[in-house]
Write a protein that holds these residues in place. Structure first.
Motif, PDB file in Angstrom:
ATOM      1  N   TYR A 179      -9.181 -18.213  -9.737  1.00 51.44           N
ATOM      2  CA  TYR A 179      -9.627 -19.533  -9.281  1.00 51.44           C
ATOM      3  C   TYR A 179      -8.859 -20.678  -9.941  1.00 51.44           C
ATOM      4  O   TYR A 179      -8.861 -21.802  -9.443  1.00 51.44           O
ATOM      5  N   ASN A 182      -6.151 -20.795  -7.375  1.00 54.55           N
ATOM      6  CA  ASN A 182      -6.521 -20.535  -5.979  1.00 54.55           C
ATOM      7  C   ASN A 182      -8.014 -20.775  -5.781  1.00 54.55           C
ATOM      8  O   ASN A 182      -8.844 -19.977  -6.231  1.00 54.55           O
ATOM      9  N   ARG A 183      -8.331 -21.874  -5.082  1.00 57.84           N
ATOM     10  CA  ARG A 183      -9.736 -22.225  -4.889  1.00 57.84           C
ATOM     11  C   ARG A 183     -10.122 -22.278  -3.408  1.00 57.84           C
ATOM     12  O   ARG A 183     -11.122 -22.892  -3.043  1.00 57.84           O
ATOM     13  N   GLU A 184      -9.343 -21.617  -2.585  1.00 54.45           N
ATOM     14  CA  GLU A 184      -9.651 -21.536  -1.163  1.00 54.45           C
ATOM     15  C   GLU A 184     -10.148 -20.132  -0.827  1.00 54.45           C
ATOM     16  O   GLU A 184      -9.581 -19.137  -1.290  1.00 54.45           O
ATOM     17  N   VAL A 185     -11.187 -20.048  -0.016  1.00 52.75           N
ATOM     18  CA  VAL A 185     -11.741 -18.750   0.368  1.00 52.75           C
ATOM     19  C   VAL A 185     -10.677 -17.893   1.042  1.00 52.75           C
ATOM     20  O   VAL A 185     -10.636 -16.671   0.870  1.00 52.75           O
ATOM     21  N   ALA A 186      -9.781 -18.533   1.783  1.00 53.40           N
ATOM     22  CA  ALA A 186      -8.746 -17.804   2.524  1.00 53.40           C
ATOM     23  C   ALA A 186      -7.868 -16.954   1.607  1.00 53.40           C
ATOM     24  O   ALA A 186      -7.435 -15.862   1.989  1.00 53.40           O
ATOM     25  N   TYR A 187      -7.603 -17.439   0.402  1.00 51.85           N
ATOM     26  CA  TYR A 187      -6.781 -16.679  -0.543  1.00 51.85           C
ATOM     27  C   TYR A 187      -7.435 -15.337  -0.859  1.00 51.85           C
ATOM     28  O   TYR A 187      -6.783 -14.278  -0.822  1.00 51.85           O
ATOM     29  N   SER A 196     -11.895 -15.080   6.285  1.00 49.70           N
ATOM     30  CA  SER A 196     -12.674 -15.961   5.413  1.00 49.70           C
ATOM     31  C   SER A 196     -14.141 -15.977   5.836  1.00 49.70           C
ATOM     32  O   SER A 196     -15.047 -15.977   4.995  1.00 49.70           O
ATOM     33  N   SER A 200     -17.373 -14.768   3.487  1.00 48.49           N
ATOM     34  CA  SER A 200     -18.488 -15.680   3.216  1.00 48.49           C
ATOM     35  C   SER A 200     -19.812 -15.107   3.715  1.00 48.49           C
ATOM     36  O   SER A 200     -20.850 -15.255   3.058  1.00 48.49           O
ATOM     37  N   ASN A 212     -17.504 -19.612  -1.140  1.00 48.60           N
ATOM     38  CA  ASN A 212     -17.036 -20.845  -1.764  1.00 48.60           C
ATOM     39  C   ASN A 212     -17.907 -21.261  -2.946  1.00 48.60           C
ATOM     40  O   ASN A 212     -17.423 -21.852  -3.914  1.00 48.60           O
TER      41      ASN A 212
END
Length: 266
Positions: A179, A182-187, A196, A200, A212
């Motif tokens: 994190y 990388n703070r995007e769910v897609a990663y 994503s 989730s 998220n």
């Protein structure tokens, strides 16, 4: 792998900071103890059970004079080989990350006290020819009972092996600090070979929160921990998290911690 090297038994919680990397399990017999964990304040009293996966997040421990507690620290490696074949562990881990205390019923208190006493007695039998196996058995009994306590107290649906595996992979990346950059769910979804939306949905079914939420939770806790270290400049902290400048760090802190970095440090 020797049980003696991976299990530590103590009768106080004020030494929790000396066992970073260990999972902390505690049962309170009498008295009270207050502490901060995950940016929240908690209190532990007689009949309460505490499970903390990351002892470095537990600070400001204050015990009453009559506080009597059994504490068992176990390394993640020993927990891994002692955990029964159940998918509930992932769900319980996430729930305890948000609230590490379980208020036990009288019957659960009796069982919990027996588990801790059994671990202490077994750990002392160092000449036992099968000491390691005996300790695996003792820790597994405790884990099974902790699962049972959590289900009885909070309810819990069965987690499928597929969901558990996906969440374990997600948590593994968060635990190792992905994190920070990388703070995007897609990663995380891409690394786990899912969409994503699916990640989730699974996260919400298993933990009650979308993916998220956990990314923000881990990020915010890490930033707050680093802000307490006044030897680090805001520039240095911003760099650690890939923020282009301290102002971007400040916006993130303001949004998720509800204050500015400077105010947080005061």
């Amino acid at each position: 792998m020797n049980g003696k090297e991976h299990i530590i038994v103590e009768d106080r919680l004020t030494g929790v900071g000396n066992h970073v990397g260990y999972l902390c399990h505690a049962y309170c017999h009498q008295g009270a103890c207050s502490f901060d964990f995950n940016n929240g304040s908690y209190s532990m009293g007689a009949g309460d059970c505490l499970v903390v996966r990351r002892s470095d997040l537990m600070t400001n421990v204050c015990q009453s004079d009559d506080f009597v507690v059994d504490v068992v620290y176990v390394t993640p490696e020993f927990i891994a080989i002692s955990t029964p074949n159940s998918n509930y562990g992932t769900k319980g881990q996430l729930a305890l990350f948000n609230n590490p205390i379980m208020r036990l019923t009288p019957e659960q208190q009796r069982v919990c006290a027996l588990d801790f006493d059994y671990i202490k007695r077994r750990l002392a039998l160092t000449t036992h020819n099968f000491h390691r196996d005996a300790m695996i058995n003792a820790i597994q009994c405790m884990i099974i009972d902790l699962f049972d306590f959590h289900v009885e107290l909070h309810g819990g649906e069965t987690v499928s092996a597929q969901y558990a595996q996906l969440m374990e992979g997600f948590l593994e990346m968060l635990e190792r600090g992905d994190y920070r950059q990388n703070r995007e769910v897609a990663y995380y979804a891409d690394k786990l070979c899912v969409t994503s939306k699916y990640l989730s949905e699974v996260s919400k079914k298993v933990s009650g929160f979308p993916a998220n939420y956990w990314i923000i939770r881990y990020t915010s806790l890490d930033i707050s921990r680093l802000l307490r270290d006044k030897t680090l400049t805001l520039n240095e902290i911003a760099d650690m998290f890939g923020f282009s400048s301290p102002s971007y760090l400040s916006r993130y802190v303001q949004k998720y911690l509800g204050t500015t970095p400077t105010t947080f440090r005061e």
